[in-house]
Each structure stands twice: as structure tokens, then as C-alpha cells.
Write a protein that holds these residues in place. Structure first.
Motif, PDB file in Angstrom:
ATOM      1  N   MET A 196       7.584   5.920  -6.762  1.00  0.00           N
ATOM      2  CA  MET A 196       8.760   6.706  -7.131  1.00  0.00           C
ATOM      3  C   MET A 196       9.052   7.756  -6.063  1.00  0.00           C
ATOM      4  SD  MET A 196      11.272   7.508  -9.067  1.00  0.00           S
ATOM      5  CE  MET A 196      11.119   6.713 -10.650  1.00  0.00           C
ATOM      6  N   ASN A 197       8.011   8.418  -5.572  1.00  0.00           N
ATOM      7  CA  ASN A 197       8.215   9.441  -4.544  1.00  0.00           C
ATOM      8  C   ASN A 197       8.695   8.831  -3.231  1.00  0.00           C
ATOM      9  OD1 ASN A 197       7.462  11.491  -6.268  1.00  0.00           O
ATOM     10  ND2 ASN A 197       5.315  11.431  -5.662  1.00  0.00           N
ATOM     11  N   PHE A 198       8.333   7.592  -2.977  1.00  0.00           N
ATOM     12  CA  PHE A 198       8.837   6.886  -1.794  1.00  0.00           C
ATOM     13  C   PHE A 198      10.362   6.760  -1.872  1.00  0.00           C
ATOM     14  CE2 PHE A 198      10.382   2.651  -0.493  1.00  0.00           C
ATOM     15  CZ  PHE A 198      10.243   2.754   0.875  1.00  0.00           C
ATOM     16  N   ALA A 199      10.865   6.515  -3.082  1.00  0.00           N
ATOM     17  CA  ALA A 199      12.314   6.361  -3.255  1.00  0.00           C
ATOM     18  C   ALA A 199      13.046   7.691  -3.133  1.00  0.00           C
ATOM     19  CB  ALA A 199      12.618   5.715  -4.608  1.00  0.00           C
ATOM     20  N   GLN A 200      12.414   8.786  -3.524  1.00  0.00           N
ATOM     21  CA  GLN A 200      13.102  10.075  -3.566  1.00  0.00           C
ATOM     22  C   GLN A 200      13.595  10.576  -2.215  1.00  0.00           C
ATOM     23  OE1 GLN A 200      14.269  12.067  -6.099  1.00  0.00           O
ATOM     24  NE2 GLN A 200      13.899  10.126  -7.125  1.00  0.00           N
ATOM     25  N   PRO A 201      12.805  10.501  -1.133  1.00  0.00           N
ATOM     26  CA  PRO A 201      13.347  10.975   0.150  1.00  0.00           C
ATOM     27  C   PRO A 201      14.604  10.227   0.563  1.00  0.00           C
ATOM     28  CG  PRO A 201      10.968  10.714   0.284  1.00  0.00           C
ATOM     29  CD  PRO A 201      11.394  10.122  -1.027  1.00  0.00           C
ATOM     30  N   MET A 202      14.675   8.929   0.223  1.00  0.00           N
ATOM     31  CA  MET A 202      15.888   8.168   0.526  1.00  0.00           C
ATOM     32  C   MET A 202      17.066   8.761  -0.229  1.00  0.00           C
ATOM     33  SD  MET A 202      14.765   4.186   0.765  1.00  0.00           S
ATOM     34  CE  MET A 202      14.129   4.057  -0.896  1.00  0.00           C
ATOM     35  N   ALA A 203      16.827   9.146  -1.481  1.00  0.00           N
ATOM     36  CA  ALA A 203      17.898   9.730  -2.287  1.00  0.00           C
ATOM     37  C   ALA A 203      18.363  11.044  -1.667  1.00  0.00           C
ATOM     38  CB  ALA A 203      17.420   9.959  -3.711  1.00  0.00           C
ATOM     39  N   ASN A 204      17.418  11.874  -1.232  1.00  0.00           N
ATOM     40  CA  ASN A 204      17.777  13.173  -0.664  1.00  0.00           C
ATOM     41  C   ASN A 204      18.541  13.012   0.645  1.00  0.00           C
ATOM     42  OD1 ASN A 204      16.514  14.443  -2.787  1.00  0.00           O
ATOM     43  ND2 ASN A 204      14.565  14.668  -1.719  1.00  0.00           N
ATOM     44  N   MET A 233       6.149  -0.778   2.792  1.00  0.00           N
ATOM     45  CA  MET A 233       7.015  -0.614   1.631  1.00  0.00           C
ATOM     46  C   MET A 233       8.386  -1.267   1.762  1.00  0.00           C
ATOM     47  SD  MET A 233       5.307   0.964  -0.708  1.00  0.00           S
ATOM     48  CE  MET A 233       6.451   1.825  -1.781  1.00  0.00           C
ATOM     49  N   GLN A 234       8.629  -1.966   2.856  1.00  0.00           N
ATOM     50  CA  GLN A 234       9.930  -2.619   3.026  1.00  0.00           C
ATOM     51  C   GLN A 234      10.261  -3.574   1.876  1.00  0.00           C
ATOM     52  OE1 GLN A 234      12.051  -1.681   5.205  1.00  0.00           O
ATOM     53  NE2 GLN A 234      13.671  -3.207   4.911  1.00  0.00           N
ATOM     54  N   PRO A 235       9.298  -4.375   1.377  1.00  0.00           N
ATOM     55  CA  PRO A 235       9.632  -5.259   0.244  1.00  0.00           C
ATOM     56  C   PRO A 235      10.108  -4.500  -0.987  1.00  0.00           C
ATOM     57  CG  PRO A 235       7.561  -5.933   1.248  1.00  0.00           C
ATOM     58  CD  PRO A 235       7.929  -4.613   1.859  1.00  0.00           C
ATOM     59  N   VAL A 236       9.556  -3.300  -1.219  1.00  0.00           N
ATOM     60  CA  VAL A 236       9.991  -2.487  -2.367  1.00  0.00           C
ATOM     61  C   VAL A 236      11.424  -2.029  -2.155  1.00  0.00           C
ATOM     62  CG1 VAL A 236       9.625  -0.322  -3.607  1.00  0.00           C
ATOM     63  CG2 VAL A 236       7.673  -1.762  -3.009  1.00  0.00           C
ATOM     64  N   TYR A 237      11.715  -1.501  -0.968  1.00  0.00           N
ATOM     65  CA  TYR A 237      13.069  -1.027  -0.678  1.00  0.00           C
ATOM     66  C   TYR A 237      14.086  -2.154  -0.848  1.00  0.00           C
ATOM     67  CZ  TYR A 237      17.111   0.673   1.901  1.00  0.00           C
ATOM     68  OH  TYR A 237      18.383   1.025   2.253  1.00  0.00           O
ATOM     69  N   GLU A 238      13.757  -3.318  -0.296  1.00  0.00           N
ATOM     70  CA  GLU A 238      14.688  -4.454  -0.382  1.00  0.00           C
ATOM     71  C   GLU A 238      14.885  -4.912  -1.824  1.00  0.00           C
ATOM     72  OE1 GLU A 238      12.981  -7.336   2.211  1.00  0.00           O
ATOM     73  OE2 GLU A 238      13.652  -6.325   4.051  1.00  0.00           O
ATOM     74  N   SER A 275       3.700   6.632  -9.358  1.00  0.00           N
ATOM     75  CA  SER A 275       4.390   7.862  -8.949  1.00  0.00           C
ATOM     76  C   SER A 275       4.557   7.915  -7.433  1.00  0.00           C
ATOM     77  CB  SER A 275       3.624   9.094  -9.437  1.00  0.00           C
ATOM     78  OG  SER A 275       2.322   9.125  -8.896  1.00  0.00           O
ATOM     79  N   THR A 276       3.623   7.316  -6.689  1.00  0.00           N
ATOM     80  CA  THR A 276       3.754   7.271  -5.229  1.00  0.00           C
ATOM     81  C   THR A 276       4.950   6.417  -4.841  1.00  0.00           C
ATOM     82  OG1 THR A 276       1.348   7.461  -5.052  1.00  0.00           O
ATOM     83  CG2 THR A 276       2.527   6.793  -3.080  1.00  0.00           C
ATOM     84  N   GLN A 316       0.895  -1.163   0.000  1.00  0.00           N
ATOM     85  CA  GLN A 316       0.000   0.000   0.000  1.00  0.00           C
ATOM     86  C   GLN A 316       0.927   1.204   0.000  1.00  0.00           C
ATOM     87  OE1 GLN A 316      -2.790   0.142   3.251  1.00  0.00           O
ATOM     88  NE2 GLN A 316      -3.245   2.307   2.912  1.00  0.00           N
ATOM     89  N   ALA A 317       1.155   1.762  -1.185  1.00  0.00           N
ATOM     90  CA  ALA A 317       2.249   2.721  -1.367  1.00  0.00           C
ATOM     91  C   ALA A 317       2.117   3.957  -0.486  1.00  0.00           C
ATOM     92  CB  ALA A 317       2.357   3.125  -2.835  1.00  0.00           C
ATOM     93  N   ARG A 318       0.898   4.289  -0.085  1.00  0.00           N
ATOM     94  CA  ARG A 318       0.717   5.467   0.775  1.00  0.00           C
ATOM     95  C   ARG A 318       0.972   5.160   2.250  1.00  0.00           C
ATOM     96  NH1 ARG A 318      -1.084   9.636  -2.073  1.00  0.00           N
ATOM     97  NH2 ARG A 318      -2.127   9.266  -4.069  1.00  0.00           N
ATOM     98  N   ASP A 319       1.258   3.900   2.552  1.00  0.00           N
ATOM     99  CA  ASP A 319       1.570   3.494   3.917  1.00  0.00           C
ATOM    100  C   ASP A 319       3.008   2.991   3.927  1.00  0.00           C
ATOM    101  OD1 ASP A 319       1.855   2.391   6.402  1.00  0.00           O
ATOM    102  OD2 ASP A 319       0.119   1.067   6.290  1.00  0.00           O
ATOM    103  N   ALA A 320       3.921   3.834   4.399  1.00  0.00           N
ATOM    104  CA  ALA A 320       5.356   3.508   4.332  1.00  0.00           C
ATOM    105  C   ALA A 320       5.687   2.213   5.065  1.00  0.00           C
ATOM    106  CB  ALA A 320       6.181   4.659   4.905  1.00  0.00           C
TER     107      ALA A 320
END
Length: 295
Positions: free
Chosen positions: A178-186, A152-157, A175-176, A145-149
Motif C-alpha cells: 500500500m505504501n508503495f502505491a502512495q508515493p505515486m499518488a502524491n 514491484m513493476q508487476p504490481v504497478y501494472e 501495508s508495504t 519483494q515489496a521492500r525492493d521497488a
């Protein structure tokens, strides 16, 4: 001036942005020798560059290192995997479209992770059904559920240490993710260049988004249809791994599992050993390829 290696994350109008670990994005022009040798750099290329000004992050792109692979759409090199996103519901997953994507990526020998989003919209049994359909497909299936961080652990892994193409139709929450990945990049880089930040949410040009060390994500425009690659109808069964253990048991050695008698693949479908939805898509795609060949 010093030599460095990096990865091309963006290229527009002859300018390339190359991400160098520990420094960030460096704006480069390709040396004339590349053009002379007919080498066109691609997003995702690992390259050698000469840094002309470290403070301003300006350099020259000197050499494109050997590629492991390259895709045409999107035009990106050295892809480790693709993550295709569909919603569990709202909209209903278009499984024929998903199968087409799996075939395209198998053709390029790119592993696929199937990510079903919007688990909060799921009806009882939805996730079990989808998981069962693709259990034999050769692709890993994850539910989020992309709006619930917290989900999202399976995506990160799955992304970690890979260059991943992110794909899927519009409206599924791509896009949600993708935006989940962006804060990690920043957090990792402490702030990207303005040039990168200006274009980070657009998909007019293919570009890689730096997530963390050795981890890149390539966004692609949403798709609503996909053409099958140029393959013969008889080749199609090879893109359905769940058929493999039954192929040699068919009565006819050249069985294509459509109208032949004593077909073990069709019997496996009847017995619930192969998902009916996968076989139905196979039959539709086989007929599509056969029709195309006649014309």
C-alpha cells in the motif's frame, strides 16, 4: 456552481469525499433525495456532484451512477479486481485461507491476483511450488519483494486503470505494498487534502486511495479466518476451475469427488495433473459445508 463526476473515496458520518480528476477530493453531503429513495452511497460509487466552492472543494452529492457490483466486506462498489497478498515464508502461506478468499471473490465475480511477497525469504523451489499449485485456479500469480521497488513493476501494472481491493492476513507485507502505491499518488496529485492524508494509513473505515488516473486501491484490515459463503456442498467444485475438464469423465454424473469410485478428479490428483494441496483444501471445505448443512 458546476456539475462534475467523481468517485467516492471515503465516507464517515454522512460526509463523503469524492475524487474528481483534475481537482482532487471534494467534501460532499448527500442530497436528501438519495435518502428519500433509499440509496446509500458506498465507497467506490461513481457519482454526479455539484461543486459549491471549487477553492474549498465543497460540494453536494446529487446522484449515484449504476454499479457494476458491490461487496459487503469491505463495503465497496465497482470493484474491478482483488489482490490478495501472502508471504512466501515468514509467515508460511495459509493455503486453505487463500482458497477461501478465492471462493468468496469468485462468488462475487471479482477476478483475483495472488501476490506472494517476501521472495527474499524463499527457499529453493518455493516459488515454483506455489506457482504450480495455483496454475489452474483461474487467478494470476505474481511474486514480489515489496521492500525492493525494482521487483514491484508487476504490481504497478496490475493496479493500473483498476479499482482494486487489497487483502491478506497480517504480517505479509500488505501495508508495504500500500505504501508503495502512495508515493505515486502524491506525485500524480501534487498533494492530497489534509482530510485524506490524516486517514490514509488507517483501516478503521473502508476508503479508496487514489493512485493515478482511473486507479484506486482499497485497503482492508488483515484477516486470520474467513467464513465460506452460503453455498451448497455440491456447488463447491464449481469454484475449482482445474476440476472442470475432469468432471464429466467421472463414473457418476453427480460425483462430488470425495468418496465415489472411478473419480477422474481424484485420478488427476494422483497423476499430478491437479495440485494435491488444492484438492486437500477442497475436501476440507466440502466436509465443512456438509457438516454445516446437517446442523
Amino acid at each position: 456552481m458546476k456539475e462534475a463526476t467523481g468517485k467516492i473515496i471515503k465516507g464517515v458520518g454522512g460526509l463523503y469525499e469524492v475524487y474528481v480528476e483534475g481537482l482532487g477530493p471534494v467534501e460532499c453531503r448527500a442530497k436528501g433525495i438519495l435518502r428519500y429513495n433509499g440509496i446509500k452511497p458506498l465507497i467506490g460509487d461513481n457519482v454526479k456532484l455539484e461543486i459549491l466552492d471549487e477553492e474549498k472543494r465543497i460540494g453536494n452529492l446529487e446522484q449515484v451512477l449504476p454499479r457494476s457490483n458491490s461487496l459487503i466486506r469491505p463495503a465497496v462498489a465497482n470493484v474491478d479486481q482483488a489482490m490478495v497478498v501472502f508471504a512466501v515464508r515468514e509467515p508460511e502461506p495459509h493455503l486453505n485461507l487463500l482458497d477461501r478468499f478465492l471462493i468468496l471473490m469468485q462468488r462475487e465475480q471479482v477476478p483475483v491476483i495472488i501476490c506472494f511477497n517476501k521472495t527474499d525469504k524463499a527457499a529453493p523451489g518455493d516459488m515454483e511450488r506455489l506457482s504450480s499449485i495455483y496454475a489452474g485456479s483461474g487467478s494470476r500469480v505474481i511474486f514480489v519483494q515489496a521492500r525492493d521497488a525494482s521487483t514491484m513493476q508487476p504490481v504497478y501494472e496490475a493496479l493500473l486503470g483498476k479499482t482494486t481491493v487489497l487483502a491478506g492476513p497480517s504480517g505479509v507485507g500488505k501495508s508495504t505494498i500500500m505504501n508503495f502505491a502512495q508515493p505515486m499518488a502524491n506525485m500524480e496529485t501534487g498533494g492530497l487534502s489534509e482530510k485524506i492524508m490524516r486517514g490514509k494509513n488507517t483501516t478503521r473505515h473502508s476508503q479508496l486511495n487514489y493512485v493515478t488516473r482511473d486507479t484506486y486501491l482499497c485497503d482492508t484490515p488483515g484477516f486470520s479466518s474467513l467464513f465460506l459463503p452460503d453455498i451448497e456442498p455440491e456447488e463447491l467444485q464449481g469454484f475449482y476451475p482445474e476440476f472442470a475438464s475432469y468432471n464429466e469423465l467421472c463414473r457418476f454424473p453427480d460425483c462430488v469427488h470425495r468418496r465415489e469410485p472411478e473419480c477422474e478428479v481424484k485420478r488427476a490428483v494422483e497423476n499430478g495433473l491437479i495440485a494435491a494441496e488444492r484438492y486437500e483444501n477442497y475436501a476440507l471445505l466440502y466436509d465443512e459445508l456438509s457438516s454445516k448443512r446437517r446442523w
